[in-house]
Design a protein around this motif. Sequence first.
Motif, PDB file in Angstrom:
ATOM      1  N   MET A 145     -12.797  18.899 -59.213  1.00 44.31           N
ATOM      2  CA  MET A 145     -11.985  19.502 -58.145  1.00 44.31           C
ATOM      3  C   MET A 145     -12.204  18.759 -56.826  1.00 44.31           C
ATOM      4  O   MET A 145     -11.251  18.394 -56.143  1.00 44.31           O
ATOM      5  CB  MET A 145     -12.428  20.965 -58.001  1.00 44.31           C
ATOM      6  CG  MET A 145     -11.461  21.827 -57.269  1.00 44.31           C
ATOM      7  SD  MET A 145     -10.115  22.265 -58.372  1.00 44.31           S
ATOM      8  CE  MET A 145      -9.380  23.559 -57.397  1.00 44.31           C
ATOM      9  N   LEU A 148     -10.729  15.190 -56.942  1.00 46.24           N
ATOM     10  CA  LEU A 148      -9.257  15.175 -56.922  1.00 46.24           C
ATOM     11  C   LEU A 148      -8.772  15.423 -55.499  1.00 46.24           C
ATOM     12  O   LEU A 148      -7.846  14.782 -55.019  1.00 46.24           O
ATOM     13  CB  LEU A 148      -8.683  16.226 -57.878  1.00 46.24           C
ATOM     14  CG  LEU A 148      -7.164  16.188 -58.014  1.00 46.24           C
ATOM     15  CD1 LEU A 148      -6.721  14.853 -58.580  1.00 46.24           C
ATOM     16  CD2 LEU A 148      -6.645  17.302 -58.902  1.00 46.24           C
ATOM     17  N   THR A 149      -9.454  16.353 -54.808  1.00 41.88           N
ATOM     18  CA  THR A 149      -9.069  16.636 -53.430  1.00 41.88           C
ATOM     19  C   THR A 149      -9.315  15.425 -52.540  1.00 41.88           C
ATOM     20  O   THR A 149      -8.435  15.025 -51.780  1.00 41.88           O
ATOM     21  CB  THR A 149      -9.862  17.836 -52.889  1.00 41.88           C
ATOM     22  OG1 THR A 149      -9.793  18.868 -53.855  1.00 41.88           O
ATOM     23  CG2 THR A 149      -9.306  18.319 -51.583  1.00 41.88           C
ATOM     24  N   SER A 152      -6.804  12.672 -52.894  1.00 47.59           N
ATOM     25  CA  SER A 152      -5.462  12.933 -52.371  1.00 47.59           C
ATOM     26  C   SER A 152      -5.425  12.884 -50.850  1.00 47.59           C
ATOM     27  O   SER A 152      -4.374  12.688 -50.262  1.00 47.59           O
ATOM     28  CB  SER A 152      -4.983  14.305 -52.824  1.00 47.59           C
ATOM     29  OG  SER A 152      -5.600  14.685 -54.004  1.00 47.59           O
ATOM     30  N   VAL A 153      -6.575  13.104 -50.228  1.00 48.22           N
ATOM     31  CA  VAL A 153      -6.601  13.209 -48.773  1.00 48.22           C
ATOM     32  C   VAL A 153      -6.603  11.810 -48.145  1.00 48.22           C
ATOM     33  O   VAL A 153      -7.256  10.919 -48.661  1.00 48.22           O
ATOM     34  CB  VAL A 153      -7.870  13.997 -48.377  1.00 48.22           C
ATOM     35  CG1 VAL A 153      -8.219  13.794 -46.950  1.00 48.22           C
ATOM     36  CG2 VAL A 153      -7.679  15.452 -48.681  1.00 48.22           C
ATOM     37  N   PRO A 154      -5.830  11.613 -47.069  1.00 44.24           N
ATOM     38  CA  PRO A 154      -5.827  10.288 -46.454  1.00 44.24           C
ATOM     39  C   PRO A 154      -7.174   9.951 -45.816  1.00 44.24           C
ATOM     40  O   PRO A 154      -7.909  10.848 -45.414  1.00 44.24           O
ATOM     41  CB  PRO A 154      -4.737  10.390 -45.384  1.00 44.24           C
ATOM     42  CG  PRO A 154      -4.543  11.837 -45.155  1.00 44.24           C
ATOM     43  CD  PRO A 154      -4.889  12.532 -46.407  1.00 44.24           C
ATOM     44  N   PHE A 156      -7.910   8.676 -42.964  1.00 43.87           N
ATOM     45  CA  PHE A 156      -8.137   9.034 -41.565  1.00 43.87           C
ATOM     46  C   PHE A 156      -8.503  10.504 -41.402  1.00 43.87           C
ATOM     47  O   PHE A 156      -9.204  10.869 -40.462  1.00 43.87           O
ATOM     48  CB  PHE A 156      -6.955   8.655 -40.664  1.00 43.87           C
ATOM     49  CG  PHE A 156      -5.596   9.015 -41.188  1.00 43.87           C
ATOM     50  CD1 PHE A 156      -5.119  10.303 -41.114  1.00 43.87           C
ATOM     51  CD2 PHE A 156      -4.767   8.041 -41.731  1.00 43.87           C
ATOM     52  CE1 PHE A 156      -3.864  10.631 -41.572  1.00 43.87           C
ATOM     53  CE2 PHE A 156      -3.508   8.355 -42.189  1.00 43.87           C
ATOM     54  CZ  PHE A 156      -3.058   9.656 -42.109  1.00 43.87           C
ATOM     55  N   PHE A 157      -8.055  11.350 -42.356  1.00 45.77           N
ATOM     56  CA  PHE A 157      -8.414  12.759 -42.305  1.00 45.77           C
ATOM     57  C   PHE A 157      -9.922  12.915 -42.522  1.00 45.77           C
ATOM     58  O   PHE A 157     -10.619  13.573 -41.742  1.00 45.77           O
ATOM     59  CB  PHE A 157      -7.625  13.519 -43.365  1.00 45.77           C
ATOM     60  CG  PHE A 157      -7.789  15.013 -43.303  1.00 45.77           C
ATOM     61  CD1 PHE A 157      -7.411  15.717 -42.181  1.00 45.77           C
ATOM     62  CD2 PHE A 157      -8.319  15.707 -44.372  1.00 45.77           C
ATOM     63  CE1 PHE A 157      -7.566  17.086 -42.126  1.00 45.77           C
ATOM     64  CE2 PHE A 157      -8.477  17.079 -44.323  1.00 45.77           C
ATOM     65  CZ  PHE A 157      -8.094  17.767 -43.198  1.00 45.77           C
ATOM     66  N   TYR A 160     -11.793  11.593 -39.400  1.00 44.57           N
ATOM     67  CA  TYR A 160     -11.837  12.448 -38.218  1.00 44.57           C
ATOM     68  C   TYR A 160     -12.676  13.688 -38.456  1.00 44.57           C
ATOM     69  O   TYR A 160     -13.339  14.170 -37.530  1.00 44.57           O
ATOM     70  CB  TYR A 160     -10.414  12.826 -37.786  1.00 44.57           C
ATOM     71  CG  TYR A 160      -9.783  11.735 -36.968  1.00 44.57           C
ATOM     72  CD1 TYR A 160     -10.337  11.348 -35.759  1.00 44.57           C
ATOM     73  CD2 TYR A 160      -8.658  11.072 -37.415  1.00 44.57           C
ATOM     74  CE1 TYR A 160      -9.785  10.340 -35.010  1.00 44.57           C
ATOM     75  CE2 TYR A 160      -8.083  10.057 -36.669  1.00 44.57           C
ATOM     76  CZ  TYR A 160      -8.653   9.696 -35.469  1.00 44.57           C
ATOM     77  OH  TYR A 160      -8.109   8.696 -34.734  1.00 44.57           O
ATOM     78  N   ILE A 161     -12.664  14.202 -39.687  1.00 42.91           N
ATOM     79  CA  ILE A 161     -13.509  15.366 -39.966  1.00 42.91           C
ATOM     80  C   ILE A 161     -14.982  15.002 -39.828  1.00 42.91           C
ATOM     81  O   ILE A 161     -15.761  15.711 -39.189  1.00 42.91           O
ATOM     82  CB  ILE A 161     -13.205  15.928 -41.377  1.00 42.91           C
ATOM     83  CG1 ILE A 161     -11.830  16.569 -41.339  1.00 42.91           C
ATOM     84  CG2 ILE A 161     -14.269  16.906 -41.812  1.00 42.91           C
ATOM     85  CD1 ILE A 161     -11.613  17.633 -42.345  1.00 42.91           C
ATOM     86  N   ARG A 214     -14.420   9.159 -61.001  1.00 44.25           N
ATOM     87  CA  ARG A 214     -13.406   9.648 -61.949  1.00 44.25           C
ATOM     88  C   ARG A 214     -13.123   8.615 -63.027  1.00 44.25           C
ATOM     89  O   ARG A 214     -12.987   8.933 -64.202  1.00 44.25           O
ATOM     90  CB  ARG A 214     -12.113   9.986 -61.209  1.00 44.25           C
ATOM     91  CG  ARG A 214     -12.114  11.354 -60.590  1.00 44.25           C
ATOM     92  CD  ARG A 214     -10.867  11.577 -59.816  1.00 44.25           C
ATOM     93  NE  ARG A 214      -9.740  11.965 -60.638  1.00 44.25           N
ATOM     94  CZ  ARG A 214      -9.470  13.220 -60.964  1.00 44.25           C
ATOM     95  NH1 ARG A 214     -10.242  14.180 -60.536  1.00 44.25           N
ATOM     96  NH2 ARG A 214      -8.430  13.516 -61.702  1.00 44.25           N
ATOM     97  N   ARG A 217     -16.122   8.367 -65.352  1.00 43.42           N
ATOM     98  CA  ARG A 217     -16.154   9.522 -66.253  1.00 43.42           C
ATOM     99  C   ARG A 217     -15.163   9.318 -67.392  1.00 43.42           C
ATOM    100  O   ARG A 217     -15.498   9.494 -68.565  1.00 43.42           O
ATOM    101  CB  ARG A 217     -15.806  10.783 -65.457  1.00 43.42           C
ATOM    102  CG  ARG A 217     -15.683  12.031 -66.296  1.00 43.42           C
ATOM    103  CD  ARG A 217     -15.294  13.230 -65.444  1.00 43.42           C
ATOM    104  NE  ARG A 217     -15.133  14.416 -66.258  1.00 43.42           N
ATOM    105  CZ  ARG A 217     -14.007  14.746 -66.869  1.00 43.42           C
ATOM    106  NH1 ARG A 217     -12.950  13.965 -66.760  1.00 43.42           N
ATOM    107  NH2 ARG A 217     -13.933  15.836 -67.599  1.00 43.42           N
ATOM    108  N   VAL A 268      -8.217  -2.521 -48.884  1.00 36.89           N
ATOM    109  CA  VAL A 268      -7.113  -1.895 -48.169  1.00 36.89           C
ATOM    110  C   VAL A 268      -7.613  -0.734 -47.314  1.00 36.89           C
ATOM    111  O   VAL A 268      -7.215  -0.576 -46.164  1.00 36.89           O
ATOM    112  CB  VAL A 268      -6.050  -1.408 -49.163  1.00 36.89           C
ATOM    113  CG1 VAL A 268      -4.901  -0.781 -48.420  1.00 36.89           C
ATOM    114  CG2 VAL A 268      -5.572  -2.572 -49.995  1.00 36.89           C
ATOM    115  N   VAL A 271      -8.829  -1.140 -43.597  1.00 34.11           N
ATOM    116  CA  VAL A 271      -7.937  -1.331 -42.446  1.00 34.11           C
ATOM    117  C   VAL A 271      -7.874  -0.055 -41.600  1.00 34.11           C
ATOM    118  O   VAL A 271      -8.141  -0.077 -40.399  1.00 34.11           O
ATOM    119  CB  VAL A 271      -6.521  -1.729 -42.916  1.00 34.11           C
ATOM    120  CG1 VAL A 271      -5.586  -1.825 -41.730  1.00 34.11           C
ATOM    121  CG2 VAL A 271      -6.558  -3.029 -43.668  1.00 34.11           C
ATOM    122  N   VAL A 272      -7.536   1.060 -42.254  1.00 32.00           N
ATOM    123  CA  VAL A 272      -7.357   2.308 -41.516  1.00 32.00           C
ATOM    124  C   VAL A 272      -8.680   2.771 -40.906  1.00 32.00           C
ATOM    125  O   VAL A 272      -8.738   3.167 -39.734  1.00 32.00           O
ATOM    126  CB  VAL A 272      -6.784   3.392 -42.448  1.00 32.00           C
ATOM    127  CG1 VAL A 272      -6.762   4.731 -41.754  1.00 32.00           C
ATOM    128  CG2 VAL A 272      -5.399   3.008 -42.894  1.00 32.00           C
TER     129      VAL A 272
END
Lengths: 331, 303
Positions: A145, A148-149, A152-154, A156-157, A160-161, A214, A217, A268, A271-272
């Motif tokens: 879980m 997978l989360t 999916s999360v970018p 930069f998110f 910043y967190i 992942r 596994r 890749v 870069v961000v």
Amino acid sequence: MSPILKTVLQRLGLGLITLFAVSIIIFATIEMLPGDFAKAILGQSATPDTVAAFQKRLGLDRPPVERYLNWIGGVAQGDFGVSFAGLGGLGGGQETTVVSLVAPRLANTLFLAGLTAIVAVPLALILGMLAALYRNSFYDRIVNMVTLTSISVPEFFVAYILMLLLAVPHVVFDSPPFYALAKINFDMPFTERVMRSALPVMTLVLVIVAHMMRMTRAAIINLLSSPFIEMARLKGVSPRRIIYRHALPNAWAPIATVIALNLAYLVVGVVVVEVVFVYPGIGQLMVDAVSSRNIPVVQACALIFAATYILLNLIADIVSIVTNPRLLHPR
Amino acid sequence: MTLLQDNSREGAMPAVAGTTALPPRRSWRESLLRDMKHAPLSAWFGMAVIAAYVVVAVFAPLLAPYAENELVGAQYEPWGDPFFFGTDQLGRDLLSRLIYGARNTIGIALMTTALSFTIGGMLGMLAAVLPGWVDQSLSRFVDVLMAIPQLIFALVLLSIFGSSIINLILIIAVLDSTRVFRLTRAVALNIAVLDFVEAAKLQGEKLTWIMIREILPNILPPLVAEFGLRFCFVFLTISALSFLGLGIQPPTADWGSMLRENSTLINYGDVTPLLPAGAIALLTVAVNFVVDWFLHKTSGLKD
């Protein structure tokens, strides 16, 4: 010649051809420049003479094939040409070579990527193997879980967190243990550079570990379901011996692929993350060059990124062939 | 998604019918309801989130308290009355821009993905039905394009053509279509050798008929799942580019650029920049959950 050596040489040749084709594509993009490009760089007030001189300086008056050969010949000798940034004045301004811009940035990025790899690779492999061995357990479900989360999360998110949680409490920014802005340079002592890169490294590790574990596994589960493992189990071989003697030798190939693919992904992702943390790496240089349309720098960065990417994939290929001779005979 | 899925089932019928006596087929409505009932919690969560986003995107002008680019207050006003999430660096209402951002960001990503599937899907099926030099040249060309990391290639092309919404859509769609091409070609190759395709060829059907009426319905399930994944990827790429200042340009409200514009606030412990970033993250997580479930269901894997 041994078949392994032959296949490896074949792959190397294929990699070189790919690199050649990629360099042509990256070079060819400059051919697609709109006609008023010189004006866009030099400003609207540029006289036709200045524009012509600029185009001559870039060699736009010569045929493309000749220019390509010049460019790639220079690249092979470590000369990526001259940055557009100093060309505005044409003759007046100081010319900056692309290499002098790229080299220190590249060193910084390699430092960041290296640190990330050192932390992420062992961590991901251990977590992935545990998830595969204790499959469908509570641990496995939670890890599944969470990863997978975080896949999916970018980036930069995540970045910043982490910044909000770890760096902001130390409102005076340039204070340990976490720095919100990773302004490093090579004059700093090693430990300080590591400290200052902590947040970007953590961000990259979080993103990459999720991918890598992942894939690990999946690779191990795939392996453990193969008939020879079942056979060993039925023979009564101890679980430890199954892992070390039966599974692991066959697991190197998929694991090497997993590692190489994810390090390529790092190329890749960097870069961000560099932009978020104002890390003086090649990714940020490229972004700046794109927004100022400094084409020679963009091309150099793109070529470096692409070459790294191709090289890593090539290494994965070769490692899996060397460790698994069955791949020599594709069905 | 569900609409496409039911097409595939009806399209697949002629291939299967006549071989054995099949039990009575459920109508697509029944089987959809049945599948929905058995969907895991994560898939339900995903579908609910996606539905909410779609509603917000479609009814943006009705939901937003202010217009997209209206200057309504001072810069960086705090949360609360009258601006729910405060204002941004120019004094625009942040909630309204988030709502319009849903429309712009999702709309552009959806258009790009659709275009990428049109290009990649068509060429992929073409390569499958025309083995030989068409297939070879297309595949080798795609191999070379895929050897350059996508974001890097996009950056190169943006530096050449400049950032505008049209350029952005075209560049990302073309780059992304390489992955769609690979997948479509791989699954279409399996179908292209079946008897009914051969029969259609002998019958003298046109190439487009064979591609769209014979092959496409049979390869839809993997393509639908791929559409969800590609959408996520495109959405993240566009957001990342906008965040880098090279994607969607101001004053268009878009989550990536909103994050960039407000990112300095994070240094003061203000969570406002996390709102657009969270909006992006939540949607991609939701789509991934749904796709995960769909893949699990269509592949018939019992992990």
